[in-house]
Design an enzyme around this catalytic site. Sequence first.
Site, PDB file in Angstrom:
ATOM      1  N   SER A  20       0.730  -1.279   0.066  1.00 30.86           N
ATOM      2  CA  SER A  20      -0.020   0.013  -0.155  1.00 30.86           C
ATOM      3  C   SER A  20       1.045   1.192  -0.102  1.00 30.86           C
ATOM      4  CB  SER A  20      -1.127   0.050   1.151  1.00 30.86           C
ATOM      5  OG  SER A  20      -1.880  -1.039   1.145  1.00 30.86           O
ATOM      6  N   ALA A  50       4.171   3.920  -1.125  1.00 30.03           N
ATOM      7  CA  ALA A  50       4.322   4.329  -2.468  1.00 30.03           C
ATOM      8  C   ALA A  50       4.813   3.661  -3.377  1.00 30.03           C
ATOM      9  CB  ALA A  50       5.096   6.164  -2.313  1.00 30.03           C
ATOM     10  N   VAL A  51       6.220   2.937  -2.773  1.00 28.48           N
ATOM     11  CA  VAL A  51       7.184   1.898  -3.586  1.00 28.48           C
ATOM     12  C   VAL A  51       6.216   0.772  -3.720  1.00 28.48           C
ATOM     13  CG1 VAL A  51       9.269   0.632  -3.405  1.00 28.48           C
ATOM     14  CG2 VAL A  51       9.025   2.892  -2.484  1.00 28.48           C
ATOM     15  N   CYS A  91      18.213   5.623  -2.703  1.00 33.26           N
ATOM     16  CA  CYS A  91      17.698   6.159  -4.307  1.00 33.26           C
ATOM     17  C   CYS A  91      18.825   7.069  -4.698  1.00 33.26           C
ATOM     18  CB  CYS A  91      16.577   6.968  -4.046  1.00 33.26           C
ATOM     19  SG  CYS A  91      16.389   8.238  -2.636  1.00 33.26           S
ATOM     20  N   SER A 117       8.969  12.875  -2.957  1.00 34.63           N
ATOM     21  CA  SER A 117       8.684  11.502  -3.026  1.00 34.63           C
ATOM     22  C   SER A 117       9.627  10.848  -2.290  1.00 34.63           C
ATOM     23  CB  SER A 117       8.774  11.073  -4.555  1.00 34.63           C
ATOM     24  OG  SER A 117       9.995  11.434  -5.061  1.00 34.63           O
ATOM     25  N   GLY A 118      10.910  11.227  -1.897  1.00 31.07           N
ATOM     26  CA  GLY A 118      11.992  10.674  -1.007  1.00 31.07           C
ATOM     27  C   GLY A 118      11.529  10.296   0.125  1.00 31.07           C
ATOM     28  N   HIS A 135      14.430  12.700  -8.160  1.00 35.90           N
ATOM     29  CA  HIS A 135      15.760  13.472  -7.558  1.00 35.90           C
ATOM     30  C   HIS A 135      16.754  14.080  -8.583  1.00 35.90           C
ATOM     31  CE1 HIS A 135      14.080  12.273  -3.980  1.00 35.90           C
ATOM     32  NE2 HIS A 135      14.843  11.238  -3.444  1.00 35.90           N
ATOM     33  N   GLN A 160      13.033   8.881  -8.295  1.00 33.03           N
ATOM     34  CA  GLN A 160      13.216   8.286  -7.065  1.00 33.03           C
ATOM     35  C   GLN A 160      12.491   6.971  -6.868  1.00 33.03           C
ATOM     36  OE1 GLN A 160      10.855   8.277  -4.159  1.00 33.03           O
ATOM     37  NE2 GLN A 160      12.513   7.318  -2.810  1.00 33.03           N
TER      38      GLN A 160
END
Length: 335
Positions: free
Chosen positions: A9, A11-12, A128, A158-159, A240, A313
């Site tokens: 669930s 982001a990655v 990343c 997003s990192g 990034h 990223q």
Amino acid sequence: MKVAIVGASGAVGQEFLKVLEERNFPLDELVLFGSARSAGNKYTFKGKELVVKELCHNDDFKDIDIALTSAGGGTSKDFAETITKHGAIMIDNSSAFRMDDDVPLVVPEVNAEDCKNIPRNIIANPNCTTIQMVVALKALENISHIKRVHVSTYQSASGAGAMGMAELEQQVKEFAANKDLTVEKFAHQLLFNVIPHIDVFTDNGYTKEEMKMYNETKKIMHSDIEVSATTVRVPVMRAHSESVWAETERPVSPEEYRAECEKTKGITVIDTPTEKQYPMPFNLAGEDDVFVGRIRKDLSNPNGITFWCVSDQIKKGAALNAVQIAEYMIEQKLV
């Protein structure tokens, strides 16, 4: 071929689903795992609805061949034995095992063969920022050994995962509505700001993020390369950027490095500054490659060369790299 995603669930985890489908990864069954809070969530993969199972200490991984994990370092450490005890290969996106001597740290374009020695059935996905830098550095190393690197990063929201992106978006809406800005995920307001602080500070004045780039680069490249990094959070949603200065054993011309980049798998060159063409995160979010531009001689060092690189990223910096490791394992009949 039975594959699991742990942390489905996040982001990655969501990017894993997209990348596996985009690349038509050769699997017969996909199983999703998550926390108790995420259990029951439903996601679609190749037209089929999948339900997230709760990650538990049981035999759910008995028939799993490859587990792509991105649920945080604590979860990875806690569940590593559960995931691998029946023979599953764990490709882990956290920092939990990266510097362990008996766990390879792999970027397929650089050191794929390290996957052939996995005594604990664990392969670590690097940080990343390290991933995109070493892909670009490998092309330079092919020409002349790199002695040292200075790098400043420009890292997107997003990192910090889905919550980081959500906070930046929320700050935009709050600013437009003339409201006080929510600051929870980052150390300071990110909107209209840059924050020279990613992860916690260590005793030497560098952050853990910066030390990851120092230590991981050496391990991946099997090199005595020295890296000094400053990592900065910028108000960009995704992808990034890095400004890199590298010193090699002999002088390398921009033309030499550009030509090597152009023939290197995983790199796309965008380098026509007179026409305002150079890599930018706004244009490159969602793309697979590491994009290199602004290639030029370092004016302060006869053996120096400097360049700018951009990469997504969440994609190459996380999910895609892990999936490429899995593809290599299959291709080499290591799984």
